[in-house]
Motif scaffolding. Structure first.
Motif, mmCIF file in Angstrom:
data_model
loop_
_atom_site.group_PDB
_atom_site.id
_atom_site.type_symbol
_atom_site.label_atom_id
_atom_site.label_comp_id
_atom_site.label_asym_id
_atom_site.label_seq_id
_atom_site.Cartn_x
_atom_site.Cartn_y
_atom_site.Cartn_z
ATOM 1 N N MET B 1 25.989 -47.520 -12.992
ATOM 2 C CA MET B 1 25.843 -48.030 -11.624
ATOM 3 C C MET B 1 24.363 -48.125 -11.273
ATOM 4 S SD MET B 1 28.094 -46.535 -8.513
ATOM 5 C CE MET B 1 29.112 -47.710 -7.637
ATOM 6 N N TYR B 2 23.988 -49.243 -10.660
ATOM 7 C CA TYR B 2 22.585 -49.430 -10.250
ATOM 8 C C TYR B 2 21.629 -49.252 -11.431
ATOM 9 C CZ TYR B 2 25.134 -48.199 -6.019
ATOM 10 O OH TYR B 2 26.067 -48.104 -5.032
ATOM 11 N N GLU B 3 22.047 -49.690 -12.616
ATOM 12 C CA GLU B 3 21.239 -49.436 -13.811
ATOM 13 C C GLU B 3 19.849 -50.052 -13.712
ATOM 14 O OE1 GLU B 3 24.074 -50.734 -16.700
ATOM 15 O OE2 GLU B 3 25.134 -48.821 -16.560
ATOM 16 N N GLU B 4 19.751 -51.158 -12.950
ATOM 17 C CA GLU B 4 18.457 -51.832 -12.873
ATOM 18 C C GLU B 4 17.449 -51.075 -12.013
ATOM 19 O OE1 GLU B 4 21.271 -52.447 -11.474
ATOM 20 O OE2 GLU B 4 21.234 -54.173 -10.112
ATOM 21 N N ILE B 5 17.925 -50.213 -11.117
ATOM 22 C CA ILE B 5 16.952 -49.487 -10.290
ATOM 23 C C ILE B 5 16.888 -47.990 -10.589
ATOM 24 C CG2 ILE B 5 17.075 -51.182 -8.400
ATOM 25 C CD1 ILE B 5 18.641 -49.056 -6.792
ATOM 26 N N LEU B 6 17.879 -47.487 -11.314
ATOM 27 C CA LEU B 6 17.917 -46.043 -11.569
ATOM 28 C C LEU B 6 16.636 -45.524 -12.223
ATOM 29 C CD1 LEU B 6 19.758 -43.620 -11.067
ATOM 30 C CD2 LEU B 6 20.838 -44.055 -13.264
ATOM 31 N N PRO B 7 16.102 -46.212 -13.261
ATOM 32 C CA PRO B 7 14.890 -45.664 -13.890
ATOM 33 C C PRO B 7 13.721 -45.482 -12.916
ATOM 34 C CG PRO B 7 15.849 -47.397 -15.241
ATOM 35 C CD PRO B 7 16.583 -47.436 -13.925
ATOM 36 N N GLN B 8 13.644 -46.321 -11.875
ATOM 37 C CA GLN B 8 12.509 -46.187 -10.964
ATOM 38 C C GLN B 8 12.713 -45.121 -9.887
ATOM 39 O OE1 GLN B 8 13.139 -50.499 -9.499
ATOM 40 N NE2 GLN B 8 12.105 -49.588 -7.755
ATOM 41 N N ILE B 9 13.951 -44.634 -9.716
ATOM 42 C CA ILE B 9 14.175 -43.650 -8.644
ATOM 43 C C ILE B 9 14.568 -42.258 -9.152
ATOM 44 C CG2 ILE B 9 14.741 -45.381 -6.885
ATOM 45 C CD1 ILE B 9 17.684 -44.717 -7.270
ATOM 46 N N ILE B 10 14.908 -42.150 -10.437
ATOM 47 C CA ILE B 10 15.378 -40.845 -10.928
ATOM 48 C C ILE B 10 14.196 -39.885 -11.077
ATOM 49 C CG2 ILE B 10 15.225 -41.386 -13.411
ATOM 50 C CD1 ILE B 10 18.258 -39.658 -11.970
ATOM 51 N N THR B 11 14.397 -38.649 -10.675
ATOM 52 C CA THR B 11 13.342 -37.652 -10.845
ATOM 53 C C THR B 11 13.995 -36.315 -11.211
ATOM 54 O OG1 THR B 11 11.370 -36.666 -9.842
ATOM 55 C CG2 THR B 11 13.257 -36.998 -8.397
ATOM 56 N N THR B 12 13.189 -35.290 -11.381
ATOM 57 C CA THR B 12 13.749 -33.992 -11.770
ATOM 58 C C THR B 12 13.286 -32.907 -10.802
ATOM 59 O OG1 THR B 12 11.875 -33.533 -13.201
ATOM 60 C CG2 THR B 12 13.774 -34.538 -14.243
ATOM 61 N N ASN B 13 14.039 -31.843 -10.762
ATOM 62 C CA ASN B 13 13.629 -30.629 -10.059
ATOM 63 C C ASN B 13 14.455 -29.492 -10.669
ATOM 64 O OD1 ASN B 13 16.196 -30.730 -8.828
ATOM 65 N ND2 ASN B 13 15.422 -31.893 -7.091
ATOM 66 N N ASP B 14 14.479 -28.336 -10.046
ATOM 67 C CA ASP B 14 15.176 -27.222 -10.704
ATOM 68 C C ASP B 14 16.560 -26.970 -10.104
ATOM 69 O OD1 ASP B 14 14.465 -26.206 -8.310
ATOM 70 O OD2 ASP B 14 13.257 -24.544 -9.075
ATOM 71 N N THR B 15 17.169 -27.986 -9.525
ATOM 72 C CA THR B 15 18.510 -27.813 -8.963
ATOM 73 C C THR B 15 19.570 -27.754 -10.065
ATOM 74 O OG1 THR B 15 18.647 -30.206 -8.739
ATOM 75 C CG2 THR B 15 18.006 -28.976 -6.774
ATOM 76 N N LYS B 16 20.712 -27.144 -9.699
ATOM 77 C CA LYS B 16 21.865 -27.049 -10.597
ATOM 78 C C LYS B 16 23.018 -27.841 -10.000
ATOM 79 C CE LYS B 16 20.056 -23.614 -13.141
ATOM 80 N NZ LYS B 16 19.743 -23.755 -14.577
ATOM 81 N N LEU B 17 23.615 -28.712 -10.810
ATOM 82 C CA LEU B 17 24.708 -29.567 -10.368
ATOM 83 C C LEU B 17 25.970 -29.198 -11.139
ATOM 84 C CD1 LEU B 17 21.874 -31.185 -10.263
ATOM 85 C CD2 LEU B 17 23.282 -33.200 -9.957
ATOM 86 N N LEU B 18 27.065 -29.037 -10.436
ATOM 87 C CA LEU B 18 28.305 -28.593 -11.076
ATOM 88 C C LEU B 18 29.452 -29.546 -10.740
ATOM 89 C CD1 LEU B 18 29.919 -26.361 -12.614
ATOM 90 C CD2 LEU B 18 30.216 -25.251 -10.420
ATOM 91 N N LEU B 19 30.081 -30.056 -11.773
ATOM 92 C CA LEU B 19 31.225 -30.955 -11.612
ATOM 93 C C LEU B 19 32.454 -30.262 -12.192
ATOM 94 C CD1 LEU B 19 32.499 -33.796 -11.083
ATOM 95 C CD2 LEU B 19 31.711 -34.446 -13.372
ATOM 96 N N LEU B 20 33.340 -29.833 -11.307
ATOM 97 C CA LEU B 20 34.552 -29.121 -11.722
ATOM 98 C C LEU B 20 35.717 -30.108 -11.682
ATOM 99 C CD1 LEU B 20 36.191 -26.543 -12.384
ATOM 100 C CD2 LEU B 20 36.213 -26.028 -9.927
#
Lengths: 400, 400
Positions: B1-20
């Protein structure tokens, strides 16, 4: 949206359409479980919500936090991923410059050059007043490069905008900015053959500016980036057969409105000034975009109460707008700016629509959670103008 | 999804994401007008629903019943129509085999050949134990064909999986299966010129297997179909800048998680085993996918009460997961498996999301009908990861 069928269904009549945008209106719940719009006392908007249709809109996409450009292009009915306005254009709009088709708009920083190296990319964050003086100096010395005229306007602190106006200018250039200090200046490089002229002009500008600024300190050179030409965007008159007026105190929003073909006369800073202009021009246009900036500003400051008060102020003045008897009125935001985040956000934006034929749904007030119950559901921002046109009976039946 | 803009907006931090993911969580109402999730006593999920945001997701599309592959690829943020994983791959994943780029994975049946005709396509549905013995025999005799190594693993009853590993293997082959009994064996045929080698290898395998099985009865030949190579799918690390861990007792779901770049260590069969692994690895990853299988199994058996109990068991253990303090937690299913249908279904799937910046909406418990009132609305499965990234402040503003 629906570009392939719109020309066959669009029609005209004498209805008036009003889009009232409270910048950054949307929110997310704070520690007390409420948003700014929920906390605000908004009897007039609530009455409209009860009488009309509510929903939530998605400005760009799921999880996407829009800048002002994409936020408004979506509201204006354009796919904000397809129609992107580069940084240079928004910078130029922001300082009130016109950008015409073919113009190349660029963001500039004053910077510090020492022994052939960029040692400060922001020239010690010089104050806006000095920036204005330096820009005046540049303007005096750099008016034309080859067949290209050069317009320069000061921004805040160390920032300025340049618009190059002339034939054959492409925005396919690399940034003339080393990005980190301690490196030599980096010329703009063409990223496509058609950008060779633009690269030459931009680099000539940097060279001339560095000569003009030679005796200044610390702002003795410039960095240029965010090159942008206007997207080739169909205008309101042609796309929607609407004569459109954009009313916005802040120049960036006038620029965005102009981009889609709205007339954008200057207007004073207050909401009263905006309403006065709206009343004055009411007979001359079909579509009115009215932009309120400060809801966003307070959100960005993390000032929950300030944002609440602006919403309440707009609500208090709403009867003056309703007195004009628009055939369809929409009240919404271009994105959310929750004060708990102190920034634009991805949250869906409350949307309220009232016209003669809108459905009176169960939403009891204008708020995110009441809008979630509304008949409009969750819609892309692009859909709003279509619903406005439909509610104004400006869209013919599609197919027999 | 939104593959054309994802590379310009994705960033990192130290959050934890959980998908149950509770497999097959969604339901439809039974004769008493309730779903399994509605019948279940889930105080912990209900508290999260009250504090967070709810909605419903559409795994593949309106009316589309997803298999496990599309159901999970959607949840992982990939368009399940664009990225399809062939049967052979899912079969191989299901029996715990690795499939690497370039490998050709295939489903196999033991079958009965008599007088040159296939007289039973399932070899009398031989038991799993015999299947294992026969697979061991094949494995001993067929290790390599030309420059291709051959891996074989027994499945349930008469089924097995083969993975051919070597250069230049295409999956553009016709099934080596006459589909109806009373016909002679059908060799695989190349459906494109680049598949000639694969067809030769596959047919050689069938010939060798038939020789090895000559004295067996009734399983004296094999049918091969569902050829599949891995889809060229962008991995989590590259696409979302997430170090991701997949925790699933069943090998098929580990395979699907591995497909998108998650690490997938083996784990025991119970929910406690999965939670123990989650706690052990909590510091080493950014994103955690935890898969609970049995909600789906009971749905498929038409066991309403069994599915209710599994949901209640997960709810009871939820505090152990919440103790880890994920920055954003999502609880949902990969599709619905209503016990009244005894099968996967097309119904929208309840979705619950809680993080620091999620909106506390009016949903009062975690159930289909409360989720229908939630602020998230109806969203495509693909949108979930975008909303998780946004809520974890891992997406930059799009546009100025």
């Amino acid at each position: 949206m629906y570009e392939e069928i719109l020309p066959q269904i669009i029609t005209t009549n004498d209805t008036k359409l009003l889009l009232l945008v409270l910048d950054g209106l949307g929110g997310t719940t704070n520690q007390d479980g409420v948003t700014e719009l929920e906390a605000a006392n908004t009897p007039n908007m609530d009455a409209l919500a009860r009488a009309g249709s509510c929903g939530l809109h998605l400005p760009v996409g799921y999880g996407i936090t829009p800048g002002s450009g994409p936020g408004h292009l979506g509201l204006f009915g354009y796919n904000p991923i397809k129609y992107q306005t580069g940084r240079g254009i928004l910078e130029a709009f922001g300082v009130g410059m016109h950008v015409n088709p073919g113009d190349l708009a660029v963001r500039g920083n004053f910077a510090t050059l020492k022994d052939g190296l960029i040692v400060d990319r922001r020239a010690g964050r010089i104050p806006t007043e000095l920036c204005r003086k330096l820009v005046a100096k540049l303007r005096e010395h750099i008016k034309q490069i080859e067949d290209v005229t050069v317009d320069i306007e000061a921004g805040k602190d160390y920032r300025f905008a340049v618009v190059f106006r002339g034939p054959d200018l492409s925005d396919k250039l690399s940034d003339a900015d080393p990005q980190i200090v301690g490196k030599p200046p980096k010329p703009a490089e063409p990223l496509a053959p058609e950008a060779e002229k633009a690269a030459r002009i931009v680099n000539k500008f940097i060279q001339m500016a560095t000569e003009v600024l030679a005796d200044e300190h610390p702002a003795n050179t410039v960095l240029l980036r965010g090159y942008a030409t206007l997207p080739d965007i169909p205008k309101y008159e042609e796309k929607y057969k609407l004569r459109a007026l954009g009313i916005a105190s802040y120049p960036m929003y006038r620029g965005l409105a102009k981009l889609v073909g709205m007339d954008t006369p200057p207007v004073g800073e207050t909401i009263d000034d905006e309403i006065a202009l709206l009343r004055e021009k009411w007979n001359d246009y079909d579509f009115f975009f009215v932009h309120i900036k400060k809801s966003d500003s307070y959100g960005e400051d993390g000032n929950f109460e300030g944002k609440v008060k602006i919403i309440e102020e707009v609500d208090a003045k709403l009867p003056q707008i309703l007195d004009l008897k628009p055939d369809i009125i929409v009240i919404t935001g271009d994105h959310a700016t929750p004060s708990v985040l102190k920034a634009h956000s991805w949250h869906p934006v409350p949307l309220l629509m009232k016209g003669r034929y809108t459905f009176a749904d169960d939403a009891q007030k204008f708020s995110e959670r009441e809008c979630a119950k509304g008949i409009l559901g969750h819609i892309p921002a692009e859909a709003i103008i279509m619903l406005m046109l439909a509610a104004a009976v400006r869209l013919l039946k599609f197919g027999a």
